[in-house]
Write an enzyme that holds these catalytic residues in place. Structure first.
Site, mmCIF file in Angstrom:
data_model
loop_
_atom_site.group_PDB
_atom_site.id
_atom_site.type_symbol
_atom_site.label_atom_id
_atom_site.label_comp_id
_atom_site.label_asym_id
_atom_site.label_seq_id
_atom_site.Cartn_x
_atom_site.Cartn_y
_atom_site.Cartn_z
ATOM 1 N N HIS A 78 7.300 -10.930 -5.293
ATOM 2 C CA HIS A 78 6.187 -11.596 -5.965
ATOM 3 C C HIS A 78 4.948 -10.749 -5.755
ATOM 4 C CE1 HIS A 78 4.000 -13.377 -2.387
ATOM 5 N NE2 HIS A 78 5.148 -13.033 -1.839
ATOM 6 N N GLY A 105 1.458 -12.131 5.335
ATOM 7 C CA GLY A 105 0.846 -13.272 4.678
ATOM 8 C C GLY A 105 0.148 -14.237 5.609
ATOM 9 N N HIS A 155 9.790 -3.153 5.349
ATOM 10 C CA HIS A 155 8.781 -4.124 4.932
ATOM 11 C C HIS A 155 7.672 -4.283 5.980
ATOM 12 C CE1 HIS A 155 7.630 -7.747 2.540
ATOM 13 N NE2 HIS A 155 7.190 -8.183 3.707
ATOM 14 N N ASN A 158 -19.418 -17.910 -4.429
ATOM 15 C CA ASN A 158 -18.590 -16.874 -5.042
ATOM 16 C C ASN A 158 -17.135 -17.320 -5.036
ATOM 17 O OD1 ASN A 158 -17.390 -14.530 -5.967
ATOM 18 N ND2 ASN A 158 -17.689 -13.396 -4.061
ATOM 19 N N SER A 174 -13.180 -16.807 -7.380
ATOM 20 C CA SER A 174 -12.501 -15.862 -8.275
ATOM 21 C C SER A 174 -12.650 -16.264 -9.732
ATOM 22 C CB SER A 174 -11.028 -15.749 -7.900
ATOM 23 O OG SER A 174 -10.395 -17.015 -7.941
ATOM 24 N N ASP A 198 2.114 -9.302 0.450
ATOM 25 C CA ASP A 198 3.064 -8.272 0.034
ATOM 26 C C ASP A 198 2.444 -7.213 -0.863
ATOM 27 O OD1 ASP A 198 5.001 -9.402 1.527
ATOM 28 O OD2 ASP A 198 6.311 -9.991 -0.121
ATOM 29 N N ARG A 233 -16.048 -19.595 4.618
ATOM 30 C CA ARG A 233 -15.355 -18.298 4.618
ATOM 31 C C ARG A 233 -16.315 -17.282 4.008
ATOM 32 N NH1 ARG A 233 -11.168 -19.088 1.005
ATOM 33 N NH2 ARG A 233 -12.191 -17.790 -0.557
ATOM 34 N N ASP A 244 4.804 -12.807 8.693
ATOM 35 C CA ASP A 244 4.966 -13.334 7.332
ATOM 36 C C ASP A 244 6.186 -14.238 7.273
ATOM 37 O OD1 ASP A 244 7.135 -11.597 7.275
ATOM 38 O OD2 ASP A 244 6.392 -10.360 5.619
ATOM 39 N N ARG A 255 -8.931 -12.086 -2.953
ATOM 40 C CA ARG A 255 -10.295 -12.598 -2.983
ATOM 41 C C ARG A 255 -11.154 -11.904 -4.037
ATOM 42 N NH1 ARG A 255 -8.264 -16.611 -0.272
ATOM 43 N NH2 ARG A 255 -7.818 -16.193 1.924
#
Length: 594
Positions: free
Chosen positions: A18, A303, A126, A526, A528, A331, A496, A149, A418
């Site tokens: 993904h 993740g 990975h 702010n 996305s 990923d 954040r 992850d 982000r």
């Protein structure tokens, strides 16, 4: 070409799970990186990132013939070995070599046949890709490295040692024991989409109390050595309909929530309990990293490193003086790490030993193309500020001060999850109803979801309990501002934060300065630039369409300003009917997840 004379051209690729992505290194310098989803408009597109690669090479002035090496972010043979061990799908005990090789060779085939690349191909495991994406881009001369992850090939958590040019993994937790899968299992139990809704659980947690924490702790045992195991009687990672067994529901005494149904206090409390146990576990993993590697520095990826509340606790309570989290810790960021490992294998040296200062890595759109888009769209009354940036910024700051929501499109596109001032939706953080308004009619998402502040770096300490730069929105902190900032202050008084500098953020910094000059507030909301269920906008056309399909008041496309009030009435009427419905939540099959 001149770029090649300085060192190898290396392309890193993450794909086939993904959120596929590509990164390009030239002579050890990261020149650009991009997600495939931004070009295909398919959220978390897993396909080979050939569109993203084409745009990245074009922007760098390269062709595929200039590429010395392609690096793939995981070992497909080892991954398939783990999948077959799980019993997918009724494969005989004696595996036919043909079946084994057919699927394991897919990344190699795609690189050769789809991309048409016949040069050097490096396979990077990975979690080594994750570790490299953190250590090699941290600028640290040495560091402990922690990656966490769901699962890679077999590893779900690794500890590593970075020392100069070298990076080695020294220990691991192996599947099926996984902190990421524990979090994802309860994410699904709470009715959110696995691999997408984990951050929703994190946002929901502050509304709850950890009254189920002892029950969640029964799912995971943290050892004295700082590692962990899951009680596997509560999990079935082979079940395509859910990863928790009936015993899980019996233990939690919280029925599975139907997707899109009402969220009650019981769900908030379970989310808070899961979050607390995750933080406790991550702190134990970080403490083990310090014992294994005697460094004052820690690098994190995977993740789980995107759980900004947990990473903040590692920063504040952990045993390290400095912590670097890869801003594309998931990923997609594996493409960065795979490329860095390949560069080290080719040259014997690490990539340029400087900290990653910006995630604005996507190819920019030429100004002429933006102008053609605006002129071709033909909205009446658009404002052209080419060559007049101070006037542009004053006009946009004025709209923000009036309470308008602004779609902001400028320069290079962000890499990672982000929005950082390249493809952002902006608003005044002081508006009492601004968060509810944007959630409901702009982003079209759950009302509990918080928004982030972007603040002038030199003013950050006056408004947030933050004593260091936070350019990537990777940790939370307490809001201490003398200003009332309801739109960016979460229910637990946290935010954040993105700290914004003139050197790294250019026009976005100057816009916030213009807003401060009008309002005495050096902060903007702010978030996305996208609608729910869609990727962040990539092209000017994407931005224009998102603007038209939402309730954004004003669109800034580079030097052009388009106000909704000036759109033709027919446009407003037609696009009101094309807004997407609330996205349904459908759990991925475990075969896709793993």
């Amino acid at each position: 070409m001149a770029a090649r004379a300085d060192g190898p051209v290396v392309v890193g690729i993450s794909a086939h799970f993904h959120d596929s992505a590509v990164a390009v290194l030239v002579g050890g310098e990261l020149v650009n990186a991009a997600h495939e989803e931004r070009y295909t408009r398919v959220k978390q597109d897993p396909g080979l990132p050939h569109r993203a690669l084409r745009h990245c090479l074009d922007e760098a002035g390269l062709t595929l013939a200039d590429v010395d090496c392609v690096a793939y972010y995981e070992d497909p043979v080892k991954k398939l070995d783990r999948q077959l061990w799980m019993g997918l799908p009724k494969v005989p005990d004696t595996r036919p070599d043909a079946l084994f090789r057919l699927d394991a060779d897919r990344p190699r085939r795609d690189v050769r046949e789809v991309l048409g690349f016949d040069g050097r191909l490096e396979i990077v495991e990975h979690h080594l890709s994750h570790a490299a994406s953190a250590y090699y881009y941290s600028g640290f001369p040495d560091a402990a490295v922690l990656t966490v992850d769901a699962v890679g090939e077999w590893a779900t958590t690794t500890w590593g040692r970075g020392d100069g040019d070298r990076l080695d993994l020294v220990d691991e937790v192996r599947f099926p024991h996984s902190l990421g899968l524990l979090y994802s299992t309860i994410t699904g139990h709470l009715g959110f989409e696995v691999n997408e809704g984990e951050y929703k659980v994190m946002g929901l947690a502050p509304y709850g109390e950890p009254r189920f924490a002892d029950r969640v702790r029964q799912l995971i045992t943290i050892t004295d050595e700082g590692t962990f195991t899951l009680d596997l009687s509560y999990f079935d990672f082979r079940d395509p309909d859910g990863m928790g067994t009936e015993r899980l529901t019996e233990l939690l005494r919280v029925p599975p929530r139907e997707p899109e149904s009402e969220i009650g206090q019981i769900h908030c409390d379970l989310a808070r309990s899961l979050q607390l146990v995750t933080e406790e576990t991550l702190l134990a993993l970080a403490a083990r990293a310090r014992r294994l590697v005697p460094s004052d520095r820690l690098c994190m990826a995977g993740g789980v490193a995107l759980n900004v509340v947990a990473t903040r606790r590692v920063v504040e309570e952990g045993p390290f003086k400095e912590v670097f989290v890869q801003p594309a810790a998931g990923d997609a960021g594996g493409s960065l790490g795979a490329a860095a490992v390949a560069h080290q294998r080719i040259t014997g040296s690490r990539i340029a030993p400087a900290r990653m200062r910006s995630a604005l890595l996507g190819p920019p759109v030429p100004a002429a193309e933006v102008a053609r888009t605006v002129e071709a769209a033909g909205p009446r009354g658009f404002l052209d500020f080419r060559g007049r940036e101070p006037e542009l910024l004053d006009a946009v700051a004025g709209r923000l001060a009036e309470g308008k929501v602004v779609g902001w499109y400028h320069g290079r596109m962000e890499f990672g999850p982000r929005a950082l001032g390249g493809r952002s939706i902006l608003a005044d953080p002081r508006g009492a109803d601004m968060r509810d308004r944007i959630n409901a009619s702009v982003k079209m998402r759950e009302a509990f979801r918080p928004f982030a502040p972007a603040v002038l770096a030199e003013k950050a300490a006056e408004h947030f309990r933050l004593d260091h730069p936070s350019p990537f929105m990777l940790e939370t902190c307490e809001v201490i501002s003398p200003l009332d900032l309801p739109a960016i202050t979460h229910v637990d008084r946290s935010a954040r934060v993105q700290t914004v500098t003139a050197a790294d953020n250019g026009r976005f910094y100057r816009l916030i300065k213009a807003f401060e000059a009008r309002t005495d507030c050096p902060i903007v909301l702010n978030t996305s630039f996208n609608l729910r269920g869609e990727p962040i906008v990539c092209t000017p056309q994407d931005a224009l369409l998102c603007f038209l399909r939402s309730a954004i008041d004003c669109l800034v496309l580079e030097d052009f300003v388009i106000d909704r009030d000036n759109l033709p009435a027919a446009w407003r009427t037609w696009f009101e009917g094309t807004r997407p419905p609330r996205a349904s939540v459908v759990s991925d099959s475990v075969y896709t997840l793993l």
